[in-house]
Scaffold this active site. Structure first.
Site, mmCIF file in Angstrom:
data_model
loop_
_atom_site.group_PDB
_atom_site.id
_atom_site.type_symbol
_atom_site.label_atom_id
_atom_site.label_comp_id
_atom_site.label_asym_id
_atom_site.label_seq_id
_atom_site.Cartn_x
_atom_site.Cartn_y
_atom_site.Cartn_z
ATOM 1 N N HIS A 196 -59.754 -4.731 -11.161
ATOM 2 C CA HIS A 196 -58.589 -5.633 -11.198
ATOM 3 C C HIS A 196 -57.396 -5.014 -11.922
ATOM 4 O O HIS A 196 -56.283 -5.491 -11.778
ATOM 5 C CB HIS A 196 -58.973 -6.940 -11.898
ATOM 6 N N ASP B 136 -49.339 -3.459 -15.023
ATOM 7 C CA ASP B 136 -50.107 -4.665 -14.699
ATOM 8 C C ASP B 136 -50.800 -4.451 -13.356
ATOM 9 O O ASP B 136 -50.135 -4.088 -12.378
ATOM 10 C CB ASP B 136 -49.125 -5.848 -14.576
HETATM 11 C C1 G6P Z 1 -57.617 -9.367 -17.232
HETATM 12 C C2 G6P Z 1 -58.852 -8.613 -16.773
HETATM 13 C C3 G6P Z 1 -60.051 -9.542 -16.657
HETATM 14 C C4 G6P Z 1 -60.220 -10.318 -17.960
HETATM 15 C C5 G6P Z 1 -58.944 -11.091 -18.274
HETATM 16 C C6 G6P Z 1 -59.027 -11.908 -19.574
HETATM 17 O O1 G6P Z 1 -57.146 -10.169 -16.214
HETATM 18 O O2 G6P Z 1 -58.618 -7.951 -15.539
HETATM 19 O O3 G6P Z 1 -61.218 -8.809 -16.366
HETATM 20 O O4 G6P Z 1 -61.330 -11.190 -17.886
HETATM 21 O O5 G6P Z 1 -57.886 -10.155 -18.389
HETATM 22 O O6 G6P Z 1 -59.404 -11.099 -20.634
HETATM 23 P P1 G6P Z 1 -60.684 -11.425 -21.531
HETATM 24 O O7 G6P Z 1 -60.777 -10.265 -22.476
HETATM 25 O O8 G6P Z 1 -60.373 -12.712 -22.217
HETATM 26 O O9 G6P Z 1 -61.877 -11.540 -20.613
#
Ligand code: G6P
Length: 522
Positions: free
Chosen positions: A184, A415
Site C-alpha cells: 500500500h 504517499d
Molecule cells: C498506512 C499503512 C497501513 C496502516 C495504516 C495505519 O495506511 O499503509 O498498513 O495500517 O497506515 O497505521 P497503523 O500503524 O495505525 O496500522
C-alpha cells in the site's frame, strides 16, 4: 525461500520440520497487519468488536462471504490474541504480539525502519538487529496462521510492508496456494532501499508471491530494479520492464501482467503490476447525501464563523503528510495579507498515530508550536485562522467536513495513494470545491484535474492555495466532474476485482492432493 516446487509433500505427510503448520479449510485468506475491527466496551464493560469502516473491508467483505474467507490480523493491543470470532459475516483470526514485539516489530522495524525508508527517508530510518529479529518472528507467526487457515489450492492475499516475509515463508510450506501481495505504501528507489541491511531477505520474501501489486508504475519499476540489483535473482532469463503507461483498469493491468518478468530466478513466474487502490465511493456519496450530514456541514461552517473560504486538511499525524509545509504556506499567506482571518479558516484534522514512536512525538510538538504561533500572530478575538483537531472522527463527521470545505489541501511529501483526496472528491456531489494535491501522492496519477503542487515549493503551494480559494465556479465544476468520474469508475471494488483477476491468471500453483499428499501441476 526454496522456490519452485519445494518439499511440501514430505511436510504435508508429517515428516517435515514444519508439518505442524497444517492445512485449513478456507478458500480465501486475507493477511493484513490489522484486523478490520475496533475494540469497544460493551454495555457491561466487556470487550466487544465493531467493524472498522475501511474501504478495504467493504471491498473484501462480499468476496470473503462467497469464498468462506478469513481475515488474519493483529488487534492493536499487546498480549494474547482474541479467540477467533465473526463480525459482520467475516471470520477473524487474531495474531498476538507481546509488549516487546509491539516495541520491536510494530513501533520499531515497521514504523521506525521500513516506514521512513520507504517514504524516501523523510525521517532517518533506524536499523537495529533485534527489531529485524522481531519482524522475522512476527511474519512467521502470520505465515503460520495463514497456512493453518488456507484450504488446499486457496488464495491468500497478503497486505503491506508489515508482512513482506509472509509470501516467502508461506510458499516454503504450502506450494499449493496462490499468493498475492499488495504493497500500500511506496516502494523506494534502489539507492534508498539498498541501505536496508536485510534487503535480500525482503526481496526473497516478496518473491514468494505469485503476483505483486503496487500503487504506481514507479513503485513497480523500483521493485524490479531492486530485484535485479539486490538479490541478483533476476539475472537469469530475460527481464521485461513494467510498461510505463500501465494503468489500473482491468484490461491494461492484465496485459501488463502478461509481460511481467520472471523476477524470482527460480523458474517460478512472479508477476508484477500496478493496481491503484481506491475507496468505496458509492458509500461516501451516500453518506454525503444524507440530510443529517448536510445539516452538520452547515453547522460546521456556522461554527467557523461562516467565512468566505474554508480550507481543510485531514491526515494521520505523520511526517509524510507535509503538514508543516501546509502550515508554513498558509501562515505566509496570512502574513502577506493574501488571505485574512476574516475571510479564511483552515481546519486541520491530524489524527493521533504511532504516538510512542519518537519522530511522531517530535512532529506533534512541531505542528502544535506552529499552529500556536500562526494563531497567536494572526487571530482576532473570536476569529482563529486555524482550527486544530488532534482527534479521530467517524465517517459521517468526515463527510460533513468534506462538504463544509471549499478547498481540500493534500500536501504529502510522499504517499502511496492518499485516500482522503478521493474521499473529498466522492463527497462533492454538486461538483463544487477545489482539491490542491501533492504530485508525490499515488492519487496524483489519477486525479490530474486537481491543482497539482510540489509541497517543497512553498511559493508554488501558496499560489495554488490562492488559486483554489478564488477558483471560478465553471473551472471548479470542470475539474471536479472529471475527478469524480475517475473515482466513481475506479472504486475499491474495481481495485480488488482487478487484482484478484490478475492473481487468478497467474500460472497455477502446484496442487497438493489431500489423499496422497502428491504434488501435481507446475
Ligand atoms: C498506512 C499503512 C497501513 C496502516 C495504516 C495505519 O495506511 O499503509 O498498513 O495500517 O497506515 O497505521 P497503523 O500503524 O495505525 O496500522
Amino acid at each position: 525461500m526454496t522456490g519452485g516446487v519445494p518439499d511440501l509433500t514430505e511436510k504435508a505427510q508429517g515428516n517435515g520440520p514444519d508439518s505442524a503448520w497444517g492445512v485449513g479449510d478456507c478458500g480465501f485468506v486475507v493477511a493484513a497487519s490489522r484486523l478490520p475491527v475496533d475494540q469497544v466496551d460493551g454495555p457491561e464493560g466487556q470487550v466487544e468488536w465493531r467493524p472498522s469502516p475501511g474501504g478495504l473491508v467493504s471491498a473484501l467483505e462480499p468476496i470473503m462471504r462467497d469464498a468462506d474467507g478469513v481475515w488474519i490480523g493483529w488487534s492493536g493491543a499487546a498480549g494474547d490474541p482474541p479467540q477467533p470470532f465473526d463480525v459482520a459475516g467475516m471470520h477473524l483470526v487474531g495474531v498476538g504480539l507481546s509488549a516487546d514485539e509491539v516495541r520491536d516489530y510494530y513501533e520499531g522495524f515497521c514504523n521506525a525502519t521500513l516506514w521512513p525508508l520507504y517514504h524516501d527517508v523523510i525521517a532517518p530510518p533506524e536499523f537495529h538487529r533485534p527489531w529485524w529479529e522481531a519482524y522475522v518472528r512476527v511474519n512467521r507467526r502470520f505465515a503460520q496462521a495463514a497456512a493453518q487457515q488456507a484450504a488446499i489450492g486457496a488464495t491468500v492475499w497478503v497486505h503491506d510492508y508489515q508482512l513482506q516475509l509472509v509470501p516467502g515463508m508461506l510458499r516454503e510450506q504450502r506450494s499449493d496456494v496462490r499468493i498475492g501481495m499488495f504493497t500500500h505504501i511506496p516502494f523506494p528507489g534502489y539507492e534508498i532501499f539498498a541501505q536496508l541491511p536485510w534487503r535480500r531477505q525482503i526481496i526473497e520474501g516478496l518473491l514468494g508471491a505469485d503476483l505483486l501489486g503496487f500503487q504506481r508504475h514507479g513503485d513497480a519499476a523500483n521493485f524490479l530494479r531492486a530485484c535485479r540489483r539486490t538479490a541478483r535473482l533476476a539475472t537469469r532469463g530475460s527481464l521485461v520492464r513494467v510498461p510505463a503507461t500501465m494503468s489500473g483498469d482491468a484490461r491494461t493491468a492484465v496485459a501488463a501482467q502478461r509481460q511481467a518478468a520472471d523476477v524470482s530466478g527460480t523458474g517460478r513466474d512472479v508477476r508484477v503490476g500496478t493496481f491503484p487502490i481506491s475507496i468505496d465511493s458509492a458509500a461516501f456519496e451516500k453518506i454525503a447525501s444524507r440530510e443529517t450530514v448536510r445539516a452538520r456541514a452547515k453547522e460546521i461552517r456556522h461554527a467557523l464563523g461562516n467565512p468566505r473560504v474554508v480550507l481543510l486538511g485531514i491526515d494521520r499525524l505523520d511526517y509524510t503528510k507535509g503538514i508543516l509545509h501546509r502550515l508554513n504556506a498558509y501562515g505566509e499567506l496570512l502574513s502577506e495579507g493574501r488571505l485574512t482571518p476574516a475571510e479564511a479558516v483552515l481546519v486541520l484534522v491530524a489524527s493521533p498515530s504511532r504516538e510512542r514512536v519518537e519522530h511522531y512525538r517530535v512532529l506533534r510538538d512541531e505542528v502544535e508550536v506552529t499552529v500556536g504561533r500562526i494563531n497567536g500572530e494572526h487571530a482576532e478575538l473570536g476569529n482563529a485562522p486555524i482550527h486544530y483537531l488532534h482527534q479521530t472522527y467517524p465517517r459521517e463527521e468526515m463527510a460533513a467536513l468534506y462538504l463544509a470545505a471549499d478547498v481540500m489541501l493534500v500536501t504529502s511529501l510522499r504517499d502511496g495513494m492518499n485516500l482522503v483526496a478521493k474521499e473529498y472528491v466522492a463527497c462533492r456531489r454538486d461538483e463544487t470545491g477545489a482539491l490542491v494535491l501533492s504530485e508525490f501522492t499515488g492519487a496524483a496519477d489519477e486525479l490530474g484535474s486537481a491543482l497539482l503542487v510540489n509541497p517543497h515549493d512553498i511559493e508554488g503551494l501558496k499560489d495554488a492555495i490562492i488559486r483554489a480559494a478564488t477558483i471560478s465556479p465553471g473551472e471548479a465544476k470542470r475539474r471536479m466532474r472529471s475527478m469524480r468520474r475517475r473515482v466513481r469508475e475506479h472504486d475499491v471494488g474495481h481495485w480488488a476485482e482487478t487484482f484478484l483477476d490478475a492473481l487468478e491468471q497467474a500460472p497455477a500453483p502446484a496442487v497438493l492432493t489431500e489423499s496422497t499428499g502428491q504434488l501435481s501441476g507446475s
